[in-house]
Design a protein around this motif. Sequence first.
Motif, PDB file in Angstrom:
ATOM      1  N   THR A 141       0.835  -1.046  -0.127  1.00  0.00           N
ATOM      2  CA  THR A 141      -0.060  -0.157  -0.132  1.00  0.00           C
ATOM      3  C   THR A 141       0.820   1.237   0.116  1.00  0.00           C
ATOM      4  OG1 THR A 141      -1.831  -0.971   1.198  1.00  0.00           O
ATOM      5  CG2 THR A 141      -1.927   1.309   1.142  1.00  0.00           C
ATOM      6  N   PHE A 142       0.793   1.963  -1.079  1.00  0.00           N
ATOM      7  CA  PHE A 142       1.583   3.070  -1.223  1.00  0.00           C
ATOM      8  C   PHE A 142       0.735   4.306  -0.592  1.00  0.00           C
ATOM      9  CE2 PHE A 142       3.729   0.798  -4.652  1.00  0.00           C
ATOM     10  CZ  PHE A 142       4.971   0.918  -4.353  1.00  0.00           C
ATOM     11  N   GLY A 143       1.348   5.204   0.424  1.00  0.00           N
ATOM     12  CA  GLY A 143       0.715   6.573   0.609  1.00  0.00           C
ATOM     13  C   GLY A 143       1.229   7.722  -0.235  1.00  0.00           C
ATOM     14  N   ASP A 144       0.458   8.796   0.256  1.00  0.00           N
ATOM     15  CA  ASP A 144       1.039  10.140  -0.474  1.00  0.00           C
ATOM     16  C   ASP A 144       0.969   9.962  -1.967  1.00  0.00           C
ATOM     17  OD1 ASP A 144       1.844  11.163   2.529  1.00  0.00           O
ATOM     18  OD2 ASP A 144       3.545   9.708   2.021  1.00  0.00           O
ATOM     19  N   VAL A 145      -0.016   9.655  -2.302  1.00  0.00           N
ATOM     20  CA  VAL A 145      -0.528   9.545  -3.683  1.00  0.00           C
ATOM     21  C   VAL A 145      -1.166  10.603  -4.109  1.00  0.00           C
ATOM     22  CG1 VAL A 145      -1.373   8.130  -5.719  1.00  0.00           C
ATOM     23  CG2 VAL A 145      -0.091   6.918  -3.928  1.00  0.00           C
ATOM     24  N   ILE A 146      -0.799  11.470  -5.122  1.00  0.00           N
ATOM     25  CA  ILE A 146      -1.575  12.740  -5.496  1.00  0.00           C
ATOM     26  C   ILE A 146      -2.232  12.401  -6.546  1.00  0.00           C
ATOM     27  CG2 ILE A 146       0.356  13.734  -6.958  1.00  0.00           C
ATOM     28  CD1 ILE A 146      -0.435  16.404  -5.538  1.00  0.00           C
ATOM     29  N   VAL A 147      -3.445  12.906  -6.527  1.00  0.00           N
ATOM     30  CA  VAL A 147      -4.452  12.921  -7.598  1.00  0.00           C
ATOM     31  C   VAL A 147      -4.477  14.134  -8.417  1.00  0.00           C
ATOM     32  CG1 VAL A 147      -6.927  12.660  -7.949  1.00  0.00           C
ATOM     33  CG2 VAL A 147      -6.090  11.564  -6.187  1.00  0.00           C
ATOM     34  N   ARG A 148      -4.249  13.910  -9.866  1.00  0.00           N
ATOM     35  CA  ARG A 148      -4.151  14.851 -10.648  1.00  0.00           C
ATOM     36  C   ARG A 148      -5.267  14.536 -11.938  1.00  0.00           C
ATOM     37  NH1 ARG A 148       1.754  14.666 -13.089  1.00  0.00           N
ATOM     38  NH2 ARG A 148       0.974  16.620 -13.846  1.00  0.00           N
ATOM     39  N   VAL A 149      -6.193  15.595 -11.798  1.00  0.00           N
ATOM     40  CA  VAL A 149      -7.394  15.349 -12.688  1.00  0.00           C
ATOM     41  C   VAL A 149      -7.540  16.544 -13.955  1.00  0.00           C
ATOM     42  CG1 VAL A 149      -9.931  15.509 -12.704  1.00  0.00           C
ATOM     43  CG2 VAL A 149      -8.876  14.744 -10.543  1.00  0.00           C
ATOM     44  N   SER A 150      -7.688  15.896 -14.907  1.00  0.00           N
ATOM     45  CA  SER A 150      -7.673  16.810 -16.268  1.00  0.00           C
ATOM     46  C   SER A 150      -8.418  15.985 -17.445  1.00  0.00           C
ATOM     47  CB  SER A 150      -6.417  17.066 -16.827  1.00  0.00           C
ATOM     48  OG  SER A 150      -6.334  17.941 -17.976  1.00  0.00           O
ATOM     49  N   ALA A 151      -9.254  16.893 -18.087  1.00  0.00           N
ATOM     50  CA  ALA A 151      -9.708  16.149 -19.168  1.00  0.00           C
ATOM     51  C   ALA A 151      -8.794  15.580 -20.328  1.00  0.00           C
ATOM     52  CB  ALA A 151     -10.885  16.988 -19.892  1.00  0.00           C
ATOM     53  N   SER A 152      -7.658  15.985 -19.951  1.00  0.00           N
ATOM     54  CA  SER A 152      -6.740  15.455 -21.239  1.00  0.00           C
ATOM     55  C   SER A 152      -6.090  14.278 -20.670  1.00  0.00           C
ATOM     56  CB  SER A 152      -5.732  16.565 -21.560  1.00  0.00           C
ATOM     57  OG  SER A 152      -4.868  16.844 -20.332  1.00  0.00           O
ATOM     58  N   TYR A 153      -6.295  13.979 -19.434  1.00  0.00           N
ATOM     59  CA  TYR A 153      -5.566  12.767 -18.976  1.00  0.00           C
ATOM     60  C   TYR A 153      -6.644  11.386 -19.152  1.00  0.00           C
ATOM     61  CZ  TYR A 153      -2.961  15.545 -15.984  1.00  0.00           C
ATOM     62  OH  TYR A 153      -1.680  16.497 -15.765  1.00  0.00           O
ATOM     63  N   ALA A 154      -5.850  10.216 -19.085  1.00  0.00           N
ATOM     64  CA  ALA A 154      -6.386   8.899 -19.350  1.00  0.00           C
ATOM     65  C   ALA A 154      -6.282   8.542 -17.700  1.00  0.00           C
ATOM     66  CB  ALA A 154      -5.788   8.044 -20.161  1.00  0.00           C
ATOM     67  N   THR A 155      -7.179   7.891 -17.102  1.00  0.00           N
ATOM     68  CA  THR A 155      -6.996   7.027 -15.674  1.00  0.00           C
ATOM     69  C   THR A 155      -6.002   6.069 -15.587  1.00  0.00           C
ATOM     70  OG1 THR A 155      -9.315   8.000 -15.340  1.00  0.00           O
ATOM     71  CG2 THR A 155      -8.311   6.344 -13.585  1.00  0.00           C
ATOM     72  N   ALA A 156      -4.965   6.419 -14.798  1.00  0.00           N
ATOM     73  CA  ALA A 156      -3.807   5.507 -14.523  1.00  0.00           C
ATOM     74  C   ALA A 156      -2.864   5.908 -13.529  1.00  0.00           C
ATOM     75  CB  ALA A 156      -3.040   5.227 -15.809  1.00  0.00           C
ATOM     76  N   ALA A 157      -2.606   4.911 -12.487  1.00  0.00           N
ATOM     77  CA  ALA A 157      -1.411   5.398 -11.533  1.00  0.00           C
ATOM     78  C   ALA A 157      -0.002   5.349 -12.207  1.00  0.00           C
ATOM     79  CB  ALA A 157      -1.786   4.667 -10.430  1.00  0.00           C
ATOM     80  N   HIS A 158       0.816   6.238 -11.848  1.00  0.00           N
ATOM     81  CA  HIS A 158       2.179   6.204 -12.126  1.00  0.00           C
ATOM     82  C   HIS A 158       3.069   6.032 -10.927  1.00  0.00           C
ATOM     83  CE1 HIS A 158       1.430   8.170 -16.355  1.00  0.00           C
ATOM     84  NE2 HIS A 158       1.165   6.831 -16.274  1.00  0.00           N
TER      85      HIS A 158
END
Length: 189
Positions: A151-168
């Motif tokens: 379980t990774f903590g401190d994951v920032i959410v970045r929202v934009s209509a130009s994104y595809a949903t995926a974690a990096h």
Amino acid sequence: MKVLVETSARHLHLSQEHLEILFGKGHELTVKKMLSQPGQFACEEKVEVVGPKNSLKMSVLGPVRKDTQVEVSLTDARAIGVTAPIRESGDIAGSGACKLVGPEGEVELTEGVIAAKRHVHMTPEDAEAAGVKDKDIVKLDIESPNGRSLTFGDVIVRVSASYATAAHIDTDEANALCPGKECYGEMIK
């Protein structure tokens, strides 16, 4: 909400000015393959990133950006002897320095080297469905088929209509996880 988890290996983004210094006046990036984020691509071009201890040959990602940015894992940073603060992409003020060497020239970066914060790119629709908004901090619970679930903590959410949903996550984080070919994580608020 389950999201695809991708490993973001070391790479760099170049400004138009630095692209032309490294590869020649008028040079344009050559698409090698498209990436999961819309409009983003891996390039044929590679650059040597030189630190005080060593150097690494790194792939360029396109398209060109306003500022040059080198993204490494913390292991990479130690290996070449550079400072790489953990930052969001684009937050390069006061970050690490290095030299870039291309086939036509060199660039001394006084800042621009970072270790990217782990993050989740999300479309506005997926963010709304997950009950999160841009800049929220979440956890990402990832099951590994190889007995190394994390379980990774401190994951920032970045929202934009130009994104595809995926974690990096970076290569250090992926190596700790040993995720296999395709990996999904559960976002936890």
